[in-house]
Design a protein around this motif. Sequence first.
Motif, short mmCIF file in Angstrom:
data_model
loop_
_atom_site.label_atom_id
_atom_site.label_comp_id
_atom_site.label_asym_id
_atom_site.label_seq_id
_atom_site.Cartn_x
_atom_site.Cartn_y
_atom_site.Cartn_z
N TYR A 43 -97.31 -21.89 -16.67
CA TYR A 43 -98.32 -22.08 -17.72
C TYR A 43 -98.12 -23.39 -18.49
O TYR A 43 -99.06 -24.17 -18.67
CB TYR A 43 -98.33 -20.87 -18.66
N PRO A 44 -96.89 -23.68 -18.96
CA PRO A 44 -96.71 -24.96 -19.65
C PRO A 44 -97.03 -26.17 -18.77
O PRO A 44 -97.60 -27.16 -19.24
CB PRO A 44 -95.23 -24.94 -20.05
N ALA A 45 -96.65 -26.08 -17.49
CA ALA A 45 -96.91 -27.21 -16.58
C ALA A 45 -98.41 -27.43 -16.39
O ALA A 45 -98.89 -28.57 -16.38
CB ALA A 45 -96.23 -26.96 -15.24
N ASP A 99 -92.79 -26.06 -25.10
CA ASP A 99 -93.04 -27.24 -24.28
C ASP A 99 -93.82 -28.30 -25.06
O ASP A 99 -93.55 -29.49 -24.95
CB ASP A 99 -93.80 -26.87 -23.01
N MET A 100 -94.80 -27.85 -25.86
CA MET A 100 -95.62 -28.80 -26.62
C MET A 100 -94.84 -29.46 -27.75
O MET A 100 -95.19 -30.56 -28.18
CB MET A 100 -96.84 -28.09 -27.21
N PRO A 111 -99.56 -33.99 -24.23
CA PRO A 111 -100.92 -34.35 -24.67
C PRO A 111 -101.58 -33.30 -25.53
O PRO A 111 -102.76 -33.41 -25.85
CB PRO A 111 -101.67 -34.53 -23.35
N ALA A 112 -100.86 -32.25 -25.92
CA ALA A 112 -101.44 -31.18 -26.74
C ALA A 112 -100.44 -30.69 -27.78
O ALA A 112 -99.23 -30.87 -27.62
CB ALA A 112 -101.90 -30.03 -25.87
N ARG A 113 -100.97 -30.06 -28.82
CA ARG A 113 -100.15 -29.45 -29.86
C ARG A 113 -100.78 -28.13 -30.29
O ARG A 113 -102.01 -28.02 -30.32
CB ARG A 113 -100.05 -30.36 -31.09
N PRO A 114 -99.98 -27.13 -30.63
CA PRO A 114 -100.54 -25.87 -31.12
C PRO A 114 -101.12 -26.05 -32.51
O PRO A 114 -100.47 -26.63 -33.39
CB PRO A 114 -99.34 -24.92 -31.14
N CYS A 115 -102.35 -25.58 -32.71
CA CYS A 115 -102.95 -25.68 -34.06
C CYS A 115 -103.07 -24.31 -34.72
O CYS A 115 -103.15 -24.23 -35.95
CB CYS A 115 -104.31 -26.37 -34.01
N VAL A 116 -103.06 -23.22 -33.92
CA VAL A 116 -103.13 -21.88 -34.48
C VAL A 116 -102.76 -20.87 -33.40
O VAL A 116 -103.04 -21.09 -32.21
CB VAL A 116 -104.54 -21.56 -35.05
N MET A 151 -96.88 -17.55 -24.97
CA MET A 151 -97.18 -18.42 -26.11
C MET A 151 -95.94 -19.22 -26.49
O MET A 151 -96.00 -20.42 -26.74
CB MET A 151 -97.66 -17.58 -27.30
N ARG A 152 -94.79 -18.55 -26.51
CA ARG A 152 -93.56 -19.22 -26.88
C ARG A 152 -93.23 -20.33 -25.89
O ARG A 152 -92.80 -21.43 -26.30
CB ARG A 152 -92.41 -18.22 -26.95
#
Length: 205
Positions: free
Chosen positions: A186-188, A22-23, A35-40, A16-17
């Motif tokens: 995973y981030p890639a 990366d986001m 193209p993404a952001r963590p929302c929860v 998760m970290r």
Amino acid sequence: MTKRVAIFLSGGGSNMRALVEDMTAPNAPPSQDHPARPCVVFSNQVDAGGIAWAKARGIPTEVVDHRPFAGDRTAFEQAISAVLAPHAPDMICLAGFMRKLTGGFTDQWAGRMINIHPSLLPKYKGLHTHQRALDAGDARHGCTVHEVTAALDDGPILGQASLEVAAEDTAETLAARVLTLEHQLYPAVLRRFAAGNRKPLLLQG
């Protein structure tokens, strides 16, 4: 349009970290904007280290303890959906979430939920993957990011990263080496997936 990502975990949340960092990388040039952001960040464990880490960084968190729902997965999943709804996620990333989800939940998120697993799927679904790779005498081992279906560790493969198994490797050393690959893969894959690219990404360590 930026995708809103819910990240599920059960423990410390190192993957998760890696996803969050990366986001939300500061000072990234516009050409590399994610193209993404963590929302929860969601967990089934109140004391999960990943929840504390997310809270400290101002990321919304939710927890639904699975234990009161023993024997009733549907009710547990309904409770998850209820706490997710206000955050309006577009997709879910499973990052060390140690509860199996039923088809009733995964079908709602078909094509919008991904997971990382510490083996080169379809090999070694389930637990103890590193010891199983050693016991089999595998020359290479690694991790896989895949779309989530109701079947355990199944679904279309979106990316894999592999490394050579060393003669001196134990399950513990192999796990640590593969975890480094997970934090790269995973981030890639998420970056590509959120942009609509589902072509498998292959990395070698």
